[in-house]
Design an enzyme around this catalytic site. Structure first.
Site, PDB file in Angstrom:
ATOM      1  CB  SER A  46      -0.878  -0.021   1.245  1.00 41.76           C
ATOM      2  OG  SER A  46      -1.854   0.984   1.155  1.00 41.76           O
ATOM      3  CD  GLU A  47      -0.822   3.833  -3.397  1.00 41.53           C
ATOM      4  OE1 GLU A  47      -0.846   2.600  -3.245  1.00 41.53           O
ATOM      5  OE2 GLU A  47      -1.688   4.462  -4.050  1.00 41.53           O
ATOM      6  CG  ASN A  48      -1.059   4.106   3.023  1.00 37.98           C
ATOM      7  OD1 ASN A  48      -1.107   3.157   2.252  1.00 37.98           O
ATOM      8  ND2 ASN A  48      -1.594   4.076   4.209  1.00 37.98           N
ATOM      9  CB  SER A  88       6.074   3.884   0.091  1.00 33.04           C
ATOM     10  OG  SER A  88       5.040   3.205  -0.560  1.00 33.04           O
TER      11      SER A  88
END
Lengths: 209, 234
Positions: A46-48, A88
């Site tokens: 998840s890119e967060n 990330s």
């Protein structure tokens, strides 16, 4: 009968190979996680700033500090790790993610993708989509084959602002599975009871014979 | 002897820092890991004409969204501004300037700003409107575009724990944009859930070393807000 949205997710889940690190976009792509075969081990990024996302929480498991990129509550797994946004996207930009599944407004026969902006309407922003399509090894698009008013979304050229140029590898719609090749759109699977003529009439990009 | 970085509250920590027209870098993703005490105090200060660099702009009535209500923001640099009607309204009527930066590019621009790197090449955005007006270059046959670093007058950061010297530990996905923003601020102010004495945090577990942090205080958190509570069936 053409595929339902659930069918599309099931077909997409077959693209997830054992050992893959995947990033799933907001909406239908997120739902693909529900159909990953039991014997296939996939790690969701998840890119967060989270690697190894678990399922949505139960009421008691809700934690405001554990959310996915869609800002939905999520759970962690025994193998989960957290990191900051620059780390990330180092993973994403650096080609360490095997597959990104996203939605689309338009895809061109050359694999150009438009999925972030409709000029004149409110612009929400591209979020991490431009980084994902530029950086991950393979980009899979899930979308309806045409717009609500029946216009093709698989085009010769995109007319909307691009998210990335020549970035899409494969598209799954209710009509079938399509691959972007050097000489046009290759049909690799047709949904049950769908005809080649129907696909051709609803596609304006060049279909490879 | 440690220099004193600790303050009682947001009001004290912001003393002498704010000025009209300044650039503020804000950590957080959506409303997860945002410096809500500092944002509230910036609102109370009435400082205006702000350029705010933040992945999002809070939601209506919470986080950076409150600074829209008071018309204190002149320009936003963000990757995603959905979920915010007031933002849309002010943007469409021309009151608010907006610069979109792809999320990974935005994070790296801030990281680079704090790391002394003035600009960097990236594939992200090549062939899109993001590349307009930017220098491009082919390196080993692949086209890249040049993105400039971002620095700010102030970074407002939320961490889970800090010690008195400013060493920070974040909690779970609330880390997000906080470290890169902290590094790119000329002044970095951090609000934490728990402030402890030096020596109480394991040096091997520090996520952000205190050198990046100028002022710290323990914030007030009544309830952590969640943008979308999504549950599975039990």
């Amino acid at each position: 009968m053409a595929w339902t949205r659930e069918d599309i997710c099931k077909v997409a889940a077959l693209e997830l190979k054992d050992g893959y690190y995947c990033n799933l976009g907001i909406g239908m792509p997120t739902k693909v996680a529900n159909y990953i075969p039991d014997n296939v081990n996939v790690t969701l990024q998840s890119e967060n700033g989270m690697l190894a996302m678990g399922p949505f929480p139960t009421k008691n498991e809700v934690d405001a500090d554990i959310i996915n990129a869609g800002k939905q509550t999520i759970t962690e797994l025994p193998e989960t790790s957290y990191f900051d946004s620059s780390e990330s996207f180092a993973m994403i930009r650096g080609g360490h993610i095997d597959l990104s599944i996203l939605g689309a407004l338009q895809v061109s026969e050359k694999g150009d993708l438009a999925n972030w902006m409709v000029p004149g309407k409110m612009v929400k922003g591209m979020g991490g989509a431009m980084d994902l399509v530029a950086g991950v090894k393979k980009v899979l698009i899930l979308m309806e084959h045409t717009t609500k008013d029946g216009h093709p979304k698989l085009l010769k050229e995109c007319t909307l602002p691009l998210t990335g140029k020549a970035v899409v590898n494969k598209i799954i719609t209710e009509l079938g599975v399509f691959e972007i090749s050097t000489d046009g759109i290759k049909i690799s699977q047709i949904a049950p009871d769908v005809t080649l003529d129907e696909i051709k009439s609803k596609t304006s990009g060049r279909i490879k014979d | 002897m440690l220099s004193n970085k600790t303050y009682k509250n947001a009001n004290e920590a912001l003393h002498g820092i704010l000025f009209n027209g300044m650039t503020i870098l804000s950590g957080g993703f959506g409303i997860c890991g945002i410096a809500e005490n500092l944002t509230e105090e910036i609102k109370n200060s009435k400082v205006n004409n702000l350029t705010v660099v933040s992945n999002n702009c809070g939601i209506d009535g919470f986080g950076l969204g409150t600074l829209l209500q008071t018309h204190q923001i002149k320009k936003m640099i963000s990757s995603y501004v959905g979920e915010n009607k007031l933002f849309e309204e002010q943007y469409l009527n021309g009151e608010l300037e907006l610069e979109f930066s792809p999320q990974g590019t935005l994070a790296e621009r801030c990281r680079a700003g704090g790391a002394g790197i003035p600009a960097f090449y990236t594939k992200t955005g090549v062939g899109t409107i993001i590349a307009e007006g930017k220098e491009t270059k082919f390196i080993d046959g692949i086209e890249y575009l040049l993105e400039k670093a971002i620095k700010g007058d102030l970074a407002i950061i939320k961490a889970w724990k800090a010690d008195e010297s400013g060493n920070l530990i974040f909690r779970k996905a609330a880390r997000n944009f906080n470290p890169p923003m902290a590094k790119a601020g000329k002044i970095c102010i951090v609000e934490v859930e728990e402030l402890v004495k030096a020596g109480e945090l394991d040096p091997d577990h520090i996520h952000l070393p205190g050198i990046y942090v100028d002022r710290i205080f323990q914030g007030k958190y009544i309830e952590k807000k969640i943008e979308f509570i999504t549950l599975r069936e039990e």
